[in-house]
Write a protein that holds these residues in place. Sequence first.
Motif: not given
Length: 300
Positions: A117-131, A250-253, A281-289
């Motif tokens: 289903a997921v094949d050796a993924i390498d990923l970095e999401v920066r703090d406060g980013e909308f990814f 108040r999650p980090a992500v 406004e909240v400045g939280i990291t969002f990971v959006y699918v």
Amino acid sequence: DRPGAQAARDPGEDEDRPARDEPLRQEANAVEDRREDESGRAGARPRSFLTAEFAASYARAPDWTPARRDALAARYGPIHDRRAPCPREPSTEETRRVPDIAVRLQGVTKRYGDVVAVDAIDLEVRDGEFFSLLGPSGCGKTTTLRMIGGFEAPTSGLIELDGAEVTWLPPYRRNVNTVFQNYALFPHLTIYENVAFGLHRRNVATDEIRRRVGEMLELVQLPGYERRRPSQISGGQAQRVALARALINRPAVLLLDEPLGALDLKLRKQMQLELKRIQGEVGITFVYVTHDQEEAMTMS
């Protein structure tokens, strides 16, 4: 100790102590010299330290007591094994530094039998980013999101949140929250009770819960909806309630699994702007699918 043992002690023992302690003082001086020589080098030992061998030599002395050990440690610093690397004290800048990477995946793989289903993924999401994670249905987007949230265990690889490895931690021990595609609101609870659910589980004070629920409903522009049930609000409003419930802890992500997929086109466009506003406004990291390329470009 036997009665009278102290009285039977050799009166001249105190007079012999300077000669007996001379080797110990010599090694202490050697420790000081070594400390001064190494203090200027990168990765040097802490400013003062006491080797385990030196402490052991004191421990073999007839008049060794915990008080003398504490006094020695207070003078020369903590005891460290000379054979092991001595930990370096972090600088002020290091202790104040906030991790730049909120989410890191290293070689994460997920298999279901023979299906990868997921094949050796390498990923970095920066703090406060909308990814945004963009891809067609069945490519592993939701599986990746679930592994970040702790709902699925990877077959191999590492997952880090804010610099700490969480690969095998359960969801409740990760500082993340998830907005699911179907929102997963509790139909038997009011909007207020849905939003406050996480705070009740954490035993937060009632006044604090009331204040934070009010702030969240203001943020998602739903003030006055506290007494309604999920069946009494629209799809867009339900999406906002689910967002408020996820943000109140108040999650980090924040993980969002195609949260706009069930909305009509006009409402989806409106909610895209709302999500961007709230994230700013909240400045939280969002990971959006999402599987919508236009939506991914708009959000990220």
